[in-house]
Structures are given as C-alpha cells and as structure tokens.
Design a protein around this motif. Structure first.
Motif, PDB file in Angstrom:
ATOM      1  N   SER A  37       0.895   2.044  11.596  1.00  0.00           N
ATOM      2  CA  SER A  37       1.658   3.203  11.110  1.00  0.00           C
ATOM      3  C   SER A  37       2.379   2.871   9.805  1.00  0.00           C
ATOM      4  O   SER A  37       2.564   3.733   8.948  1.00  0.00           O
ATOM      5  CB  SER A  37       2.620   3.729  12.171  1.00  0.00           C
ATOM      6  OG  SER A  37       3.631   2.791  12.381  1.00  0.00           O
ATOM      7  N   LYS A  54       1.995   5.037   6.457  1.00  0.00           N
ATOM      8  CA  LYS A  54       3.201   5.529   5.778  1.00  0.00           C
ATOM      9  C   LYS A  54       3.230   5.118   4.312  1.00  0.00           C
ATOM     10  O   LYS A  54       3.596   5.903   3.438  1.00  0.00           O
ATOM     11  CB  LYS A  54       4.449   4.975   6.492  1.00  0.00           C
ATOM     12  CG  LYS A  54       5.324   6.089   7.060  1.00  0.00           C
ATOM     13  CD  LYS A  54       6.595   5.539   7.657  1.00  0.00           C
ATOM     14  CE  LYS A  54       6.562   5.724   9.167  1.00  0.00           C
ATOM     15  NZ  LYS A  54       7.358   4.770   9.925  1.00  0.00           N
ATOM     16  N   GLN A  96       3.358   7.734   1.267  1.00  0.00           N
ATOM     17  CA  GLN A  96       4.468   7.732   0.306  1.00  0.00           C
ATOM     18  C   GLN A  96       3.942   7.661  -1.132  1.00  0.00           C
ATOM     19  O   GLN A  96       4.379   8.414  -2.010  1.00  0.00           O
ATOM     20  CB  GLN A  96       5.356   6.523   0.593  1.00  0.00           C
ATOM     21  CG  GLN A  96       6.666   6.545  -0.181  1.00  0.00           C
ATOM     22  CD  GLN A  96       7.442   5.248   0.043  1.00  0.00           C
ATOM     23  OE1 GLN A  96       7.343   4.631   1.116  1.00  0.00           O
ATOM     24  NE2 GLN A  96       8.187   4.825  -0.959  1.00  0.00           N
TER      25      GLN A  96
END
Ligand code: MRU
Length: 350
Positions: A70, A74, A78
């Motif tokens: 994860s 992420k 981003q």
C-alpha cells in the motif's frame, strides 16, 4: 531529436524555455523536477507532457524496495496527483497517468521491484506508441495537402511537442519530404512564442523554407491569398470534434472560414476526450499575468494593469475542415468518424 529519454534510472529532457538560444538538457531522478518542468513549459506540448508524466510516475518508485504494497501504491498516487495538477487542458496528461494507475492496480500483490518495472515498461510503451502515432498522422496528413502548398501553422506541434516527429508539424515535414511544400508561415504565438522560438528552430534545422509572422498578420496573409491551408495541433478534442488548442487557434479558424481556407487539425487519438460532449466542458488554463505584461523580463504594461492570459481557446467543430488522427482522416460529423476509428482499433485487437 531526443527531447526526453529514460537513461539509467534518470530522465533527461531538453529545457524548451532556453530555446532557441541554447540547447540545455536537464537530468533528474526526481519526479518533482518533471512536474515543475511541465508547469513552467520546459516540457510542453500535449503528447510530450503525457509521456513526461508517465516517466515521472515511474521515477517516483524507481528505488522502492521492501514489501509494503500500500505504501508503493500511495507513492505512485501522490506523484500522479502532483503531475496531473500541473496543467489542466491537455487530456494526454491524465490519459497517460490513468494508464499508469491501471498498471498499479493490476500489479497489486506482485513483488515491489516487479511492480516498479511494470510502471517503467508502461511509460516506455506510451512513448513508443506516440512515436508511431506521429508517423501515421504525418503520413495521412501529408496526403491531404496539395502540391506546392503554402501552409500557416500556430504554436509548436513538432518533435519538441511529442514523442516522435510531431502531429501538425509532422504532417508538414512529411509533405515537405514528398516535395509538396512550397512555404510554411509560422505564427509567432504570443505570449510564450512557441512559433518563433520553437517551430522556426525546428524548421530551420530541417531546411524547410519558412517565414515568421506576428499573430495579427494572419488575416492580411489570407486576404492576399498567400495561405492554402492552416494546420494546427490540439490539446483536447471533445467527442463532437470541438478542439482546444493554443490561444489564437479559434481566431485563425474564423479567419480561415472567412477566406475559404481549409482548416486542418492533427492529433493522436490520446487527445480525444470521450467523456465530454462538447468544447464547453474543456478546462482552459489561465497563465500568470506576467506572461503578457512582460516580454523577456521587461515590463511592457504600466504597473497594476489588469491582464487576462488564457493559454488555450476552443474552436467549434463546424469551423474544422478535417481532423487527422493516427487512424486516418475524420470529417464531420466527428463523433461518428471517431467512433468508426475506435471500432477499427478494437477489431484489430480482437
Ligand atoms: O502551452 P503549450 O506550448 O504546451 O501548447 C501546445 C499546443 O497548444 C499544441 O498545439 C498542442 O499541445 C499540440 S502539440 C503536438
């Protein structure tokens, strides 16, 4: 011309803000440098910003290790969000990043190093496909132009703006190779001068005869019957054929209609936004006032003068003679023509 390359886990790109004075390359391993370059137009042109953003997303996780799935997801999200926020109009940016996001989702659960490699493979594929699309557009588009053509073009749509030889400029260059071009007129393209700084630079390198004009000389040129066709690129094409492109394009299309000059748009299918019905839904980027109140750093308007600097405008489809894509030539009604081209692709992949 290698405007952008992936080299040894770094991205090397040409800083277009320095042209034509100097050919300066930037080498970076940081996706934020790519985002900043897109924002300040060091990397520009709809297809090229899509390619650069894909490489940027790949850079963001190039050195990822461990097994935190994860965290990896992420990090990419981003970077993708930051890259996507740089410029709102060219749909190629979100188109390329959505391809990256799809790979992230599909690789979930695989070793982190493999996921990172898949992202880079996708970025290379986006780049390679754009190169191939430029070739097809150039070939189809050159066929549209008559013998001994005199062409007017706006902004820069060549090798500097794409992963290959270009779209609108690509078709002009191909037509030149076929002996069909007599002369190219280049709009200087206020305020950032992509025509005079970049298109004149590209055509000069190739020895293609060209003349620079101010944007407001275009009407007079057409009145004098010195322009046989106008060829421009696109940043986003709505599904009805309305085209967002560099500010000034709409004015040229109105002039073309008034003087019965064919108005041709060239773009890869990655520039078509199927999610919107008309150009009214295209977000138009507004640039900083200083881009028009200053010229090469020198103030040309009194302090405090209000300015409005839209970077793009929308040309209604009814003013467009033809849209050349990598699948061929579309004519009105554009929605049907685009659909036929999509079906062609789907059939091919079946
Ligand atoms: O602001 P820019 O220089 O990125 O604008 C570029 C254009 O408007 C081009 O015509 C368009 O992106 C097509 S480039 C093949």
């Amino acid at each position: 011309m290698n405007v952008i390359v992936w080299d040894n886990d770094r991205v090397r790109f040409l800083d277009q803000t320095r042209l034509p004075q100097e050919e300066q390359y930037v080498v970076t391993g940081d996706y934020r440098v790519i985002a900043d370059a897109i924002r300040r137009l060091a990397i520009r042109g709809a297809p090229l910003i899509g390619i650069a953003a894909a490489y940027g997303a790949a850079l963001a996780v190039r050195n990822s290790s461990g097994d935190d799935q994860s965290h990896f997801t992420k990090q990419v999200e981003q970077a993708a969000a930051e890259l996507e926020s740089t410029r709102p109009t060219a749909v190629n940016l979100s188109w390329a990043l959505n391809r990256i996001r799809r790979v992230v989702a599909e690789s979930e659960g695989q070793p982190i190093a493999d996921r990172s490699s898949s992202l880079l493979r996708e970025a290379h594929a986006i780049h390679d496909e754009d190169r191939a699309m430029c070739e097809s557009i150039s070939q189809f588009g050159a066929g549209l132009l008559g013998e001994a053509s005199t062409i007017l073009t706006h902004c820069n749509t060549g090798a500097l703006a794409t992963g290959g030889r270009g779209t609108a400029l690509g078709m002009i260059v191909r037509a030149w190779e076929l002996g069909k071009i007599k002369h190219v007129y280049i709009d200087e393209t206020r305020p950032l001068l992509q025509g005079s700084r970049l298109t004149a630079w590209e055509l000069g390198k190739m020895g293609i005869p060209h003349t620079l004009i101010t944007d407001n000389a275009a009407a007079f040129l057409m009145q004098q019957r010195r322009v046989q066709s106008i060829v421009v690129g696109a940043d986003r094409i709505a599904s009805n054929g309305d085209v967002a492109n560099k500010i000034g394009t709409y004015g040229l299309a109105v002039l073309a209609a008034a003087h019965s000059v064919p108005f041709i748009v060239a773009a890869p299918r990655s520039t078509i936004d199927w999610d919107i019905k008309s150009g009214a839904q295209i977000p138009i980027e507004t640039r900083a006032d200083e881009e028009i109140t200053r010229v090469v750093g020198t103030r040309i308007a009194p302090n405090g003068t209000a300015a409005y600097a839209p970077a793009f405008d929308v040309t209604p489809h009814r003013l467009i003679t033809a849209i050349v894509t990598d699948r061929g030539i579309c004519r009105a009604p554009y929605r049907d023509a685009f659909r036929r081209q999509q079906r062609l692709t789907v059939d091919k992949h079946d």
